[in-house]
Every structure is written in structure tokens, then in C-alpha cells.
Design an enzyme around this catalytic site. Structure first.
Site, PDB file in Angstrom:
ATOM      1  CE  LYS A  53      -4.507  -9.876 -24.477  1.00  0.00           C
ATOM      2  NZ  LYS A  53      -3.941  -9.497 -25.776  1.00  0.00           N
ATOM      3  CD  GLN A  97      -2.816  -6.288 -27.224  1.00  0.00           C
ATOM      4  OE1 GLN A  97      -2.642  -7.110 -26.324  1.00  0.00           O
ATOM      5  NE2 GLN A  97      -3.819  -6.376 -28.077  1.00  0.00           N
ATOM      6  CG  ASP A 120      -0.453 -13.594 -28.982  1.00  0.00           C
ATOM      7  OD1 ASP A 120      -1.437 -14.018 -28.340  1.00  0.00           O
ATOM      8  OD2 ASP A 120      -0.253 -12.404 -29.240  1.00  0.00           O
TER       9      ASP A 120
END
Ligand code: NDP
Length: 310
Positions: A53, A97, A120
């Protein structure tokens, strides 16, 4: 049937080029979108995902920063970190995460992220907006699947779409996105009766299950478009021979790495019956990180009132 391969790697590369151009334009106007990633603990798979990422941010010209609290981090310490990132004006996107270390209260931490920075798309405010079709930040994998369909020239409006899997991360948000694109949507799960018959109705069939090759010939209507979200592993030569007969590259990969990837859809069946399908690897996977970048750009613009209405 000569099925069209929906090449996620090529589609992701195309979107990243667009994002790089838009990021450069924003940077010229004084704003470099910035993603903050929280990687708590020592999960090796998470560390690999996070690296990819951060590398992806660099490639499109976005800024990023990595926060690495220790394995024994408390929920309070994580909440403090998230609040600090919420307060900092130069941070546009916050990604926590998952999974967090066992003792951390995951939902509390995710809910603490400022919805305007929730790249997200998992904050209840953003999920609520997704229900109304008024969303700006939605979960990345479902957004990526819509991009594959649109850029692959697949019409969605009016089609029967069947999504197998009802997770908060993939199945449910994808069902909503397909509905907003005017598909007629059915969402299936482990208790669905006569799954094969339900899947047979699908013009667009999406498998987001997490079990190798469970969707087979009897689930796929001839001519259907099949999207395979699954990321499973084959670890024996007999399995590789069964699903990829005569594929020397796969066998070599198995020998070198101890496994080769396979989706939730039987690769033999999909080639026979589908009109178009996403391969594994190189289908849905490359779009997930790409849509994280897209969400970071969207968040940067929205936070600065840049021409997008909320
Ligand atoms: P979850 O485990 O959260 O959800 C799986 C879903 O599949 C559940 O709704 C479950 O039903 C359903 N299910 C399980 N077995 C069956 C069955 N035999 N028949 C019908 N339905 C079944 O998984 P995720 O949604 O998070 O992920 C799904 C897959 O996609 C995984 O392989 C994951 O690794 C992959 N993935 C890939 C991504 C990518 O970028 N390529 C991103 C995200 C996920 P129930 O609810 O009843 O238990």
C-alpha cells in the site's frame, strides 16, 4: 466458449495512471494527498500488505506515513493514535490494518476514525451513506469490482447479479453498489438453499467465499460474467494437476513457493461456461489497493471542498 479475461492488472494500471495525473494536479495546487497507515503488532501477512500500500502511494505521487504500535498495544493507545491522526490537517486518509492484536477492541478503533478520513469505507457513517447511494468513501474491493465491470464493458443495469458471500468487507457492500448500478441483486451465504440453482440465474456471478473452487460448472449459467474474489492456496501437485491440468508454470510456482493461488471458482468450469471472468491472480486483487488510492484522493478533495458535493 471463448471467454473474455477481465484483466485486473491492466485495469488497475490504467486507473493508477489517472490517479497519478489527478494527484499531480492537486499537488500543483498545493495539496499532496497523505495516507496514514496503522500497522499494530507482528502479523507478517499484514506487513506485506502494508508495504504494498505504501509503495502504491509512492508510485502515484501520494505521501504516506507508517505507524507501528507494538504487539501488546492497548485499545486506549490505539484510540489516542487515531485521534491524533484525525486532528492532523495534512492527513487525508487513515487506514487501520486488520487484524489488530487480540487484546485490541477492533470495532472501537475503527469507529474512532474520522469518517472524512475513512479510506477503507468501513465507518458506520460511510456504510450508512452507502445504503442511501450517497457514498463517497466505500469499501475498496467492492469499488474495484464495479470498476472491472465498467471498464471491461460489462453492462450492469437490468442484469441479474448474484453475490455469494455476505461479509461486511465484500459481499454486503458489493450487493449495495450493484443495486445502485440498477442490477437485480441476490446475496447468498452458507445457509442459502439450492445455491447452484440461485447462481444459475446470474448474468453476473460474484464469488466472495474463501474456499478453493467451490463454484463449479453447475453454478455458472452459460454466458455469465464471473467475478472471483477468493484468494486461496493449492499446496499439492495433485490439486494443481486437477485444477490446472498441464500448467507447468503453476507446478513450478508450487515447487518454488510451496503454493499456487486459486480463487473460489473452478478455473476449468469458468473458461468453459462464462462469457467473461476475472483470473486469480490478476483479477480483483490488483484493484483493491488501487481503490484505496482512489479513496485517499477522494478524501483529500472532499476535505478541501474541491468541487465534489457530499
Ligand atoms: P468472509 O469469511 O468474511 O465471508 C465469507 C462468506 O462466504 C460468508 O458470508 C459465508 O457465509 C459465505 N460462505 C462460506 N462458505 C460458503 C458456501 N459453501 N456456500 C455459500 N456461501 C458460503 O470472507 P471475505 O468476504 O472477507 O472474503 C472472501 C474471500 O475473498 C476470501 O478468500 C478473501 O481472502 C478474499 N478477499 C480478497 C480480496 C482481494 O483483494 N482479492 C479482498 C477481500 C477478500 P456465512 O455468512 O453464512 O458464514
Amino acid at each position: 466458449m471463448n471467454a473474455q479475461i477481465l484483466n485486473g492488472t491492466a485495469i488497475a494500471a490504467q486507473i493508477r495512471q489517472e490517479l497519478a495525473r489527478e494527484t499531480a494536479a492537486l499537488a500543483a495546487a498545493g495539496t499532496i494527498p497523505r495516507l496514514a497507515v496503522v500497522l499494530a503488532g507482528n502479523n507478517p501477512a499484514s506487513a506485506v500488505y502494508v508495504r504494498s500500500k505504501i509503495k502504491a502511494c509512492e508510485e502515484v505521487g501520494m505521501a504516506s506515513e507508517l505507524h507501528t504500535p507494538a504487539e501488546d498495544v492497548s485499545t486506549e493507545a490505539l484510540l489516542e493514535l487515531v485521534q491524533d491522526l484525525n486532528r492532523r490537517p495534512e492527513v487525508d486518509g487513515i487506514l487501520v490494518q486488520l487484524p489488530l492484536p487480540r487484546q485490541a477492541a477492533t470495532r472501537r478503533v475503527l469507529d474512532a476514525v474520522d469518517p472524512a478520513k475513512d479510506v477503507d469505507g468501513l465507518h458506520p457513517v460511510n456504510l450508512g451513506k452507502l445504503i442511501s447511494g450517497n457514498h463517497r468513501l466505500a469499501p475498496c474491493t467492492p469499488l474495484g469490482i464495479i470498476q472491472i465491470l465498467k471498464r471491461g464493458g460489462i453492462e450492469i443495469a437490468g442484469k441479474e447479479a448474484v453475490v455469494v458471500g455476505r461479509s461486511d468487507l465484500v459481499g454486503k457492500p458489493l450487493g449495495l453498489l450493484l443495486l445502485h448500478e440498477h442490477a437485480t441483486v441476490t446475496i447468498c451465504h452458507s445457509r442459502t438453499r439450492q445455491l447452484e440453482a440461485v447462481c444459475q440465474r446470474a448474468d453476473i456471478l460474484v464469488a466472495a467465499i474463501g474456499q478453493a473452487a467451490v463454484i463449479g460448472e453447475r453454478h455458472i449459467k452459460p454466458g455469465a460474467v464471473v467475478i472471483d474474489v477468493g484468494t486461496n492456496r493449492l499446496t499439492s501437485a495433485a490439486e494443481v494437476e486437477k485444477y490446472f491440468p498441464g500448467d507447468a508454470q503453476r507446478l513450478e510456482q508450487l515447487e518454488k513457493r510451496g503454493a499456487t493461488p486459486i480463487g473460489d471458482v473452478d478455473p476449468r468450469a469458468v473458461r468453459e461456461r462464462a462469457s467473461a471472468f476475472t483470473p486469480v491472480p490478476g483479477g480483483v486483487g490488483p484493484l483493491t489497493v488501487t481503490m484505496l488510492l482512489a479513496n485517499t484522493l477522494t478524501a483529500a478533495r472532499l476535505r478541501r471542498g474541491d468541487g465534489m458535493t457530499e
